[in-house]
Design an enzyme around this catalytic site. Structure first.
Site, PDB file in Angstrom:
ATOM      1  N   LYS A 142       0.845  -1.208   0.000  1.00  0.00           N
ATOM      2  CA  LYS A 142       0.000   0.000   0.000  1.00  0.00           C
ATOM      3  C   LYS A 142       0.869   1.242   0.000  1.00  0.00           C
ATOM      4  O   LYS A 142       2.028   1.227   0.430  1.00  0.00           O
ATOM      5  CB  LYS A 142      -0.941   0.033   1.210  1.00  0.00           C
ATOM      6  CG  LYS A 142      -0.264   0.020   2.599  1.00  0.00           C
ATOM      7  CD  LYS A 142       0.210   1.356   3.118  1.00  0.00           C
ATOM      8  CE  LYS A 142       0.986   1.227   4.422  1.00  0.00           C
ATOM      9  NZ  LYS A 142       1.844   2.375   4.732  1.00  0.00           N
TER      10      LYS A 142
ATOM     11  N   ASP B  76      -2.270  -1.992   9.950  1.00  0.00           N
ATOM     12  CA  ASP B  76      -2.474  -1.982   8.498  1.00  0.00           C
ATOM     13  C   ASP B  76      -3.043  -3.299   7.959  1.00  0.00           C
ATOM     14  O   ASP B  76      -3.381  -3.382   6.776  1.00  0.00           O
ATOM     15  CB  ASP B  76      -1.146  -1.729   7.772  1.00  0.00           C
ATOM     16  CG  ASP B  76      -0.630  -0.312   7.978  1.00  0.00           C
ATOM     17  OD1 ASP B  76      -1.425   0.568   8.368  1.00  0.00           O
ATOM     18  OD2 ASP B  76       0.573  -0.097   7.749  1.00  0.00           O
TER      19      ASP B  76
HETATM   20  O1  C5P Z   1       0.099  -1.462  14.356  1.00  0.00           O
HETATM   21  P1  C5P Z   1       1.540  -1.661  14.066  1.00  0.00           P
HETATM   22  O2  C5P Z   1       2.105  -2.856  14.771  1.00  0.00           O
HETATM   23  O3  C5P Z   1       1.870  -1.652  12.613  1.00  0.00           O
HETATM   24  O4  C5P Z   1       2.270  -0.401  14.664  1.00  0.00           O
HETATM   25  C1  C5P Z   1       3.671  -0.353  14.835  1.00  0.00           C
HETATM   26  C2  C5P Z   1       4.025   0.850  15.673  1.00  0.00           C
HETATM   27  O5  C5P Z   1       3.757   2.058  14.928  1.00  0.00           O
HETATM   28  C3  C5P Z   1       3.231   1.007  16.934  1.00  0.00           C
HETATM   29  O6  C5P Z   1       3.806   0.258  17.984  1.00  0.00           O
HETATM   30  C4  C5P Z   1       3.310   2.488  17.193  1.00  0.00           C
HETATM   31  O7  C5P Z   1       4.553   2.835  17.736  1.00  0.00           O
HETATM   32  C5  C5P Z   1       3.265   3.052  15.790  1.00  0.00           C
HETATM   33  N1  C5P Z   1       1.907   3.415  15.387  1.00  0.00           N
HETATM   34  C6  C5P Z   1       1.311   4.532  15.956  1.00  0.00           C
HETATM   35  N2  C5P Z   1       0.039   4.877  15.585  1.00  0.00           N
HETATM   36  C7  C5P Z   1      -0.635   4.166  14.663  1.00  0.00           C
HETATM   37  C8  C5P Z   1      -0.060   3.025  14.061  1.00  0.00           C
HETATM   38  C9  C5P Z   1       1.226   2.680  14.454  1.00  0.00           C
HETATM   39  O8  C5P Z   1       1.922   5.207  16.781  1.00  0.00           O
HETATM   40  N3  C5P Z   1      -1.862   4.546  14.318  1.00  0.00           N
END
Ligand code: C5P
Length: 322
Positions: free
Chosen positions: A25, A158
């Protein structure tokens, strides 16, 4: 012995293998709100699924095992960063689906990666999404798309979009989706950097820049509406003018050479270029497919990127192949 490949016969492949693939994406709009108590940021983002796919093949086996090939695997030429064990999101996806369905997590998983890791392209999320879809078929768990989206959201912000594909507005931490209509095809060139960037590090840099007063605090988000309106029907210049990513500034702080990469894209004639997600991939918009091919060749010649790929979107989300 039959061997299932991405172009192969899918569910009818030998050894009872099931094959699924899921797309990368680009965030064509990424508005990042304040940090929430749970450690995530409130987002308003517009996701576009593009034609760069990872493929996951699952086979009957006893217990879980995993092999990773391609981009980011131990055997690849580039930086090895994708673990082939329980640290990998696909392993966690398998355990989560098994628990949800009340079945034993028995499968051999093979991940064929074309999406570079830690690139801001949701490669790990694509792998998790493809794994959920493939194992649902292999195990006959009959999970609904809604079930898979809920499980996906537990794996990463995601993953629900990797399942859905197309174009969608993402809110919450990016996991709450509403589909957006796009009436035309959009061509892009992805400029892939040699070394990945860690998503939490880029978010933390954004918080630091905001705390220091170098950036507005994120209480007032830029509206995604201009991007959504432009995506619906164009013209290219309208989308070019509306592209927007709050993570670009912190990514540029952490990786100053990205400025040159963005400049290289616009110098080569791209109507616009932005950092994809948390970076460091540069997504350069092109006028059409021919323009994307021309742009890709020119950017490959600059030596600024490790790899350059012409892609288009929207494309479908995670689904079975065959
Ligand atoms: O959800 P995911 O594991 O991909 O997120 C990885 C990191 O990215 C989270 O631990 C956080 O630090 C950051 N993040 C965030 N806000 C979001 C998505 C991700 O701060 N909406």
């Amino acid at each position: 012995m039959h061997h299932a490949t991405s172009g192969g016969p899918g569910r009818l492949a030998g050894n009872g293998a099931v094959v699924a693939r899921a797309p990368a994406k680009v965030n064509v709009h990424l508005g990042v709100g304040p940090l929430r108590p749970d450690g995530f940021h409130e987002l308003q983002t517009v996701f576009l699924a593009v034609s760069l796919f990872d493929t996951v093949t699952v086979r009957p086996a006893e217990g879980l095992s995993l092999a990773v090939r391609g981009e980011g695997s131990a055997a690849s030429n580039g930086p090895a960063s994708v673990p082939a064990d329980r640290r990998n999101l696909v392993w966690q996806a398998a355990e989560l689906l098994a628990r949800h369905a009340g079945v034993t997590a028995d499968a051999h998983l093979e991940v064929d990666k074309s999406i570079p890791a830690a690139a801001g392209l949701a490669g790990g999320s694509a792998d998790a999404a493809a794994t959920l879809v493939a194992l649902d078929a292999l195990w006959g768990t009959r999970a609904t798309r809604g079930d898979l989206a809920r499980l996906g959201a537990q794996l990463g912000s995601d993953v629900p979009f990797s399942l859905l594909g197309g174009v969608a507005l993402g809110t919450g931490r990016g996991e709450q989706l509403s589909p957006v209509l796009a009436r035309r095809r959009w061509d892009w060139v992805l400029g892939i950097a040699g070394e990945g960037l860690s998503t939490p590090t880029v978010y933390a840099e954004l918080d630091a820049l905001r705390a220091a007063g170098s950036l507005p605090d994120g209480a007032d988000l830029v509206s995604p509406e201009p991007v959504i309106a432009a995506l619906r029907s164009g013209p290219t210049e309208a989308l070019a003018a509306a592209l927007d990513n709050d993570l670009q500034a912190p990514a540029l702080r952490l990786r100053p050479e990205l400025r040159r990469a963005l400049q290289a894209a616009t110098d080569a004639g791209a109507p616009a270029a932005l950092v994809s997600g948390s970076g460091p991939t540069v997504a350069a918009l092109a006028a059409d497919e021919d323009d994307a091919d021309r742009l890709a060749a020119e950017l490959a010649g600059t030596g600024v990127f490790r790899d350059v790929r012409a892609v288009h979107g929207p494309v479908h989300g995670a689904r079975l192949v065959g």
